[in-house]
Design an enzyme around this catalytic site. Structure first.
Site, PDB file in Angstrom:
ATOM      1  N   GLU A 101      45.847  69.913  25.142  1.00 13.46           N
ATOM      2  CA  GLU A 101      44.922  70.794  24.433  1.00 13.46           C
ATOM      3  C   GLU A 101      45.044  72.197  25.047  1.00 13.46           C
ATOM      4  O   GLU A 101      45.371  72.358  26.225  1.00 13.46           O
ATOM      5  CB  GLU A 101      43.509  70.255  24.642  1.00 13.46           C
ATOM      6  CG  GLU A 101      42.391  71.096  24.069  1.00 13.46           C
ATOM      7  CD  GLU A 101      41.016  70.588  24.490  1.00 13.46           C
ATOM      8  OE1 GLU A 101      40.052  70.822  23.755  1.00 13.46           O
ATOM      9  OE2 GLU A 101      40.910  69.956  25.576  1.00 13.46           O
ATOM     10  N   LYS A 140      39.656  69.435  16.047  1.00 12.52           N
ATOM     11  CA  LYS A 140      38.834  68.607  16.922  1.00 12.52           C
ATOM     12  C   LYS A 140      37.463  68.337  16.304  1.00 12.52           C
ATOM     13  O   LYS A 140      36.736  69.266  15.934  1.00 12.52           O
ATOM     14  CB  LYS A 140      38.686  69.319  18.268  1.00 12.52           C
ATOM     15  CG  LYS A 140      37.974  68.536  19.357  1.00 12.52           C
ATOM     16  CD  LYS A 140      37.952  69.373  20.628  1.00 12.52           C
ATOM     17  CE  LYS A 140      37.288  68.661  21.786  1.00 12.52           C
ATOM     18  NZ  LYS A 140      37.245  69.533  22.984  1.00 12.52           N
ATOM     19  N   CYS A 176      40.724  65.592  23.638  1.00 13.07           N
ATOM     20  CA  CYS A 176      39.845  65.716  24.793  1.00 13.07           C
ATOM     21  C   CYS A 176      38.517  64.979  24.633  1.00 13.07           C
ATOM     22  O   CYS A 176      38.468  63.755  24.714  1.00 13.07           O
ATOM     23  CB  CYS A 176      39.637  67.198  25.116  1.00 13.07           C
ATOM     24  SG  CYS A 176      39.099  67.534  26.823  1.00 13.07           S
TER      25      CYS A 176
END
Length: 272
Positions: free
Chosen positions: A40, A107, A143
């Site tokens: 990321e 995300k 993440c």
């Protein structure tokens, strides 16, 4: 599938980071990899203003990644930032495959935790993404997504045999152990391989002190039974690993958690 995990540490210059990414794509191809996964925020690390570095998937930064992928003949998943419609930006994974249009994953779960508020500047995505590669299906997550098993289960339901999870994990007491545990747990939840690839621990001590999540390393590759295939330490490391995706079917037959899963009614009467 032969997979390269590029645990690198990126800085604040997108052009310098791009040069490193292009080099690693070439190295992955030389190692015979079919897919290379970067962390990321590979475009630019957290802890600095990101609005001015964000570009669309057809912008010059992503286009140069795609050109490197086309030349090397290896697919890549790379963390970048793209503009959002509301003036914020999106935390996007660029999926670049030779000769194919780009795919982007925005995300879904934003890191509004441990004193950090990602949603202040970044808009959340809505749609899980699974892509085809070499006759297999690969899911993506970013993440903080790794704390949410339902996303990984949905990716498995969509056929993902391998789920890649680029990250820039935040430092702090117990955080490294949580990261490692979650990576293995999500592999069990989804009965899929999970390649959790983090930003390496920054070399600059001042960057390490940042309240922003700038990376701790400890990338992990887990198999569908939750067993750990490889663990990295905190420093920069790039490794290539063979992944036997046939084990996904074996796990889904033996464990049967996806087949046996039932929706549990919530207190409000809706289904989970």
């Amino acid at each position: 599938m032969r997979l390269t995990m590029a645990q690198i540490s990126t800085g604040t210059d997108p052009e310098a980071n791009l040069a490193r990414i292009v080099d690693e794509i070439g190295g992955a191809a030389a190692a015979g990899a079919e897919l290379v996964v970067f962390p990321e925020a590979s475009m630019c690390r957290f802890g600095v203003p990101l609005h001015d570095v964000a570009q669309p998937l057809d912008g010059p930064w992503a286009s140069r990644v795609r050109a490197a992928v086309d030349e090397a003949g290896v697919a890549a998943v790379v963390g970048m930032f793209t503009p959002a419609d509301d003036g914020r930006i999106r935390n996007t994974l660029l999926v670049a495959r030779p000769g194919l249009p780009p795919v982007g994953y925005d995300k879904i779960h934003l890191f509004d935790a441990f004193g950090f508020q990602e949603s202040k500047t970044i808009a959340a995505g809505d749609d899980p993404v699974v892509f085809e590669l070499g006759g297999h299906r690969v899911g993506v997550a970013t993440c903080y997504d790794i704390r949410f098993p339902e996303l990984f289960i949905e990716l498995a339901r969509r056929g993902a045999e391998l789920i890649v999870a680029p990250a820039s994990w935040g430092a702090g007491p117990g955080k490294a152990e949580q990261w490692r545990l979650l990576a293995a747990a999500r592999a069990l939840d989804s009965s899929a391989f999970v390649a959790a690839v983090g930003q390496a621990l920054p070399a600059d001590p001042d960057v390490r002190k940042s309240s922003a999540p700038t990376g701790i390393g400890h990338s992990r590759l887990s198999d569908p039974f939750g067993s750990v295939i490889i663990d990295y330490d905190s420093e920069e490391q790039v490794g290539t690993h063979d992944v036997d995706l046939a084990r996904t079917d074996k796990a889904r037959t033996a464990l049967a958690t996806l087949a046996n899963r039932r929706d549990i009614p919530r207190l409000d009467g809706t289904d989970a």
